[in-house]
Design a protein around this motif. Structure first.
Motif, PDB file in Angstrom:
ATOM      1  N   LEU A 173     -10.828  -7.039   1.346  1.00  0.00           N
ATOM      2  CA  LEU A 173     -10.698  -5.650   0.917  1.00  0.00           C
ATOM      3  C   LEU A 173     -10.956  -4.696   2.081  1.00  0.00           C
ATOM      4  N   VAL A 218       0.842  -1.191   0.000  1.00  0.00           N
ATOM      5  CA  VAL A 218       0.000   0.000   0.000  1.00  0.00           C
ATOM      6  C   VAL A 218       0.878   1.243   0.000  1.00  0.00           C
ATOM      7  N   LYS A 240      -8.417  -1.762   3.757  1.00  0.00           N
ATOM      8  CA  LYS A 240      -8.713  -0.356   4.003  1.00  0.00           C
ATOM      9  C   LYS A 240      -8.376   0.025   5.447  1.00  0.00           C
ATOM     10  N   LEU A 279      -4.111   3.972  -1.475  1.00  0.00           N
ATOM     11  CA  LEU A 279      -5.243   4.321  -0.628  1.00  0.00           C
ATOM     12  C   LEU A 279      -5.446   5.827  -0.679  1.00  0.00           C
ATOM     13  N   PHE A 328      -1.385  -1.312  -4.060  1.00  0.00           N
ATOM     14  CA  PHE A 328      -2.599  -0.504  -4.027  1.00  0.00           C
ATOM     15  C   PHE A 328      -2.271   0.907  -3.536  1.00  0.00           C
ATOM     16  N   GLU A 371      -2.234   0.987  -7.960  1.00  0.00           N
ATOM     17  CA  GLU A 371      -1.224   2.051  -8.025  1.00  0.00           C
ATOM     18  C   GLU A 371      -0.739   2.319  -9.437  1.00  0.00           C
ATOM     19  N   SER A 413     -10.819   5.032  -0.171  1.00  0.00           N
ATOM     20  CA  SER A 413     -11.037   4.302  -1.419  1.00  0.00           C
ATOM     21  C   SER A 413      -9.719   3.656  -1.846  1.00  0.00           C
ATOM     22  N   VAL A 414      -9.833   2.550  -2.591  1.00  0.00           N
ATOM     23  CA  VAL A 414      -8.661   1.772  -3.003  1.00  0.00           C
ATOM     24  C   VAL A 414      -8.593   1.724  -4.523  1.00  0.00           C
ATOM     25  N   GLY A 472      -4.430  -0.647   6.085  1.00  0.00           N
ATOM     26  CA  GLY A 472      -3.673   0.285   5.261  1.00  0.00           C
ATOM     27  C   GLY A 472      -3.840   1.712   5.728  1.00  0.00           C
TER      28      GLY A 472
END
Length: 311
Positions: free
Chosen positions: A25, A9, A29, A72, A70, A49, A45-46, A32
């Protein structure tokens, strides 16, 4: 217990990056956000990257490979390509990028990267759900004849595949635009709410509920209600889990929390049921394509066709 998935993340500036192990998921969130120092009460929100693809569906998250990176984002933050962050100078804070002969050669060979993607599709058509937007664009932009030859398809079938890939790209772009519009709408609602509080104390009961503050017993999350009150096809902007929740709660519960009449609520519920069924059919169709692809690649006729092509 769900299988643990290692992932990475980072925040929207990419200056903070951490490794995590999560099972869902929602856990991504929470953990992360804590790792990156986000305020616990703010929504997170995810996105992926590398290309900014929005990740809201639990099934899609579980399909992603291990060590996927990902990004964030808080409510006011937006994804941007790494080369454009901080006026194009963000690369100064990251690893040095030195162009040598090997780098140039790899960049030139990238023009043929679509062949590797076509090879993956030939082995398993279901692998398309893991392709990035850049991967999809490379397959769409390649010559239809070349793609057909690489896949062993007819030219017509290869053209249909490219048309399907283009529709996937269009839908991802629509989802991104919808996300941006929703963020602008939420921001406008919040601003309007702040302006109305001083002059409208004691009149909340006369106003139409906006879905931002809901009793926990209603069964609907604030985000779900906000999307449901959208003016254009709200069912297309709900995740699979949210659609299932709406269908489970039924028209009576929706009418109560939304303040709508029975006819309007029933129409929205039918639209949500149709959208959920359509997505389930797409998953079943993808599974069928995967089984068909595996059977075709292992059949004697397929081996004989490949032998003739080599001659």
């Amino acid at each position: 217990m769900s299988e643990l998935k290692p992932c990475k993340v980072c925040n929207y500036t990419r200056q903070k990056s951490y490794g995590l192990v999560v099972s869902s998921l929602d856990q991504l969130k929470v953990k992360g956000g804590e790792t990156l120092g986000f305020t616990p009460d703010l929504p997170v929100s995810v996105v992926l990257e590398d290309d900014g693809t929005i990740v809201e569906d639990e099934a899609y998250f579980l399909c992603l490979p291990s060590n996927t990176k990902f990004m964030l984002l808080n409510e006011k933050e937006r994804w941007a390509p790494s080369t454009k962050i901080d006026g194009g100078t963000a690369w100064l804070t990251r690893e040095s990028r030195v162009l040598d002969s090997d780098t140039v050669d790899s960049a030139l060979s990238g023009t043929e990267a679509w062949r590797d993607l076509a090879s993956k599709l030939k082995q398993d058509l279901a692998s398309i759900i893991l392709f990035s937007e850049a991967d999809l664009e490379s397959l769409v932009n390649v010559s239809c004849d070349d793609l057909a030859a690489e896949l062993g398809f007819g030219v017509s079938k290869a053209g249909d595949l490219q048309a399907t890939l283009q529709r996937v790209l269009d839908r991802r772009e629509e989802e991104r635009q919808s996300k941006e519009l929703l963020q602008l709408y939420l921001k406008a609602v919040e601003k309007e709410k702040e302006e109305q509080v001083p002059c409208q104390e004691g009149q909340e009961a006369a106003d139409e509920p906006d879905g931002m503050e809901v009793d926990s017993s209603s069964g609907f999350s604030p985000r779900t209600l906000m999307v449901l009150k959208g003016k254009t096809s709200p069912e297309t902007r709900l995740s699979n889990a949210e659609l299932q929740m709406v269908v489970k709660e039924g028209a009576s519960a929706m009418a109560t929390v939304l303040g709508w009449d029975a006819e309007r609520t029933s129409a929205l519920l039918r639209a949500c049921e149709e959208e959920l069924n359509k997505r389930l059919e797409q998953v079943q169709a993808m599974q069928s394509l995967s089984v068909h692809s595996q059977n075709t690649s292992s059949s004697p006729e397929g081996d004989e066709t490949q032998a003739k092509r080599k001659k």
